[in-house]
Write a protein that holds these residues in place. Structure first.
Motif, PDB file in Angstrom:
ATOM      1  N   ARG A  20       0.833  -1.205   0.000  1.00  0.00           N
ATOM      2  CA  ARG A  20       0.000   0.000   0.000  1.00  0.00           C
ATOM      3  C   ARG A  20       0.868   1.254   0.000  1.00  0.00           C
ATOM      4  NH1 ARG A  20      -5.393   1.641   1.834  1.00  0.00           N
ATOM      5  NH2 ARG A  20      -5.435   3.832   1.294  1.00  0.00           N
ATOM      6  N   GLU A  21       1.905   1.264   0.838  1.00  0.00           N
ATOM      7  CA  GLU A  21       2.791   2.426   0.896  1.00  0.00           C
ATOM      8  C   GLU A  21       3.512   2.637  -0.436  1.00  0.00           C
ATOM      9  OE1 GLU A  21       3.869   2.266   5.671  1.00  0.00           O
ATOM     10  OE2 GLU A  21       5.052   1.075   4.252  1.00  0.00           O
ATOM     11  N   LEU A  27       1.468   6.765  -6.759  1.00  0.00           N
ATOM     12  CA  LEU A  27       0.393   7.719  -7.074  1.00  0.00           C
ATOM     13  C   LEU A  27       0.825   9.158  -6.808  1.00  0.00           C
ATOM     14  CD1 LEU A  27      -2.795   5.886  -5.738  1.00  0.00           C
ATOM     15  CD2 LEU A  27      -2.318   6.532  -8.104  1.00  0.00           C
ATOM     16  N   ALA A  28       1.636   9.354  -5.776  1.00  0.00           N
ATOM     17  CA  ALA A  28       2.107  10.700  -5.428  1.00  0.00           C
ATOM     18  C   ALA A  28       3.208  11.190  -6.361  1.00  0.00           C
ATOM     19  CB  ALA A  28       2.606  10.709  -3.984  1.00  0.00           C
ATOM     20  N   ALA A  33       6.004   5.222 -12.564  1.00  0.00           N
ATOM     21  CA  ALA A  33       5.043   4.215 -13.034  1.00  0.00           C
ATOM     22  C   ALA A  33       5.824   3.180 -13.840  1.00  0.00           C
ATOM     23  CB  ALA A  33       3.981   4.879 -13.907  1.00  0.00           C
ATOM     24  N   PRO A  34       5.328   1.955 -13.937  1.00  0.00           N
ATOM     25  CA  PRO A  34       6.064   0.942 -14.710  1.00  0.00           C
ATOM     26  C   PRO A  34       6.064   1.274 -16.202  1.00  0.00           C
ATOM     27  CG  PRO A  34       3.951   0.081 -13.984  1.00  0.00           C
ATOM     28  CD  PRO A  34       4.108   1.427 -13.342  1.00  0.00           C
ATOM     29  N   PRO A  35       7.141   0.919 -16.903  1.00  0.00           N
ATOM     30  CA  PRO A  35       7.246   1.229 -18.332  1.00  0.00           C
ATOM     31  C   PRO A  35       6.077   0.690 -19.167  1.00  0.00           C
ATOM     32  CG  PRO A  35       9.385   0.572 -17.493  1.00  0.00           C
ATOM     33  CD  PRO A  35       8.391   0.325 -16.385  1.00  0.00           C
ATOM     34  N   ILE A  36       5.493  -0.444 -18.783  1.00  0.00           N
ATOM     35  CA  ILE A  36       4.370  -0.993 -19.559  1.00  0.00           C
ATOM     36  C   ILE A  36       3.194  -0.025 -19.580  1.00  0.00           C
ATOM     37  CG2 ILE A  36       3.336  -2.312 -17.657  1.00  0.00           C
ATOM     38  CD1 ILE A  36       2.722  -4.506 -19.821  1.00  0.00           C
ATOM     39  N   VAL A  45      -4.849   4.992 -10.886  1.00  0.00           N
ATOM     40  CA  VAL A  45      -5.457   6.260 -10.480  1.00  0.00           C
ATOM     41  C   VAL A  45      -5.999   6.258  -9.056  1.00  0.00           C
ATOM     42  CG1 VAL A  45      -6.024   6.978 -12.840  1.00  0.00           C
ATOM     43  CG2 VAL A  45      -7.706   5.683 -11.504  1.00  0.00           C
ATOM     44  N   GLU A  46      -6.165   5.072  -8.465  1.00  0.00           N
ATOM     45  CA  GLU A  46      -6.794   5.025  -7.146  1.00  0.00           C
ATOM     46  C   GLU A  46      -6.474   3.690  -6.490  1.00  0.00           C
ATOM     47  OE1 GLU A  46     -11.449   4.675  -5.802  1.00  0.00           O
ATOM     48  OE2 GLU A  46     -10.981   5.873  -7.572  1.00  0.00           O
TER      49      GLU A  46
END
Length: 159
Positions: A20-21, A27-28, A33-36, A45-46
């Motif tokens: 979760r962390e 998200l922050a 984000a992963p390249p895919i 997004v959530e």
């Protein structure tokens, strides 16, 4: 808002973080984000406990020979949403991998249909195996595909 970065998170940066962390930091914008996600045009997004939501934009790079979006794109969104839903419930140092994902396509997805939303939710979380489901929805809320995943929980090895 800052431009999204893409890459992988270093194991040492994740070692002490719960799933979760880690996803909260992604998200922050603290983690890439992963390249895919860049390649296939989707984004996380959530998140919530046992829940992960992705959005994606069907574009021309996703078309199959018949002119609709390839079913593998829907499957990848469902696999990502189910896996990340489980990830929100994992302790620090614990990983997961998909054992199986089954997807049912219910409507064709076309380039320019607008942003789709994929909502993943954990159904069962045991010590070694978890199951989760996801629904892929069109911009106007119609069901495009749905699926379920069986996921293996990977505990760290004892030293």
């Amino acid at each position: 808002m800052a431009e999204q970065s893409y890459g992988t998170v270093k194991p040492e940066d994740m070692a002490e973080l719960t799933g979760r962390e880690m996803l909260d930091r992604m998200l922050a914008g603290d983690f890439p984000a992963p390249p895919i996600a860049r390649t296939l045009g989707f984004r996380l997004v959530e998140i919530d406990d046992g829940v992960a939501v992705f959005e994606g934009d069907p574009g021309p790079h996703l078309l199959n020979p018949l002119g609709s979006v390839h079913g593998g794109w829907a499957m990848t969104l469902i696999d990502s949403a189910t896996g990340c839903a489980l990830h929100t419930q994992l302790h620090a140092g614990v990983g997961y991998t998909t054992v199986e994902t089954k997807v049912n396509m219910t409507r064709a997805i076309h380039e320019g249909d607008g942003t789709v939303r994929c909502e993943g939710r954990v159904l069962s979380h045991g010590r070694q195996i978890a199951t989760a489901e996801a629904r892929l929805l069109s911009a106007d809320g119609k069901l495009l595909a749905h699926g379920s995943s069986t996921l293996m929980i990977l505990h760290p090895r004892a030293a």
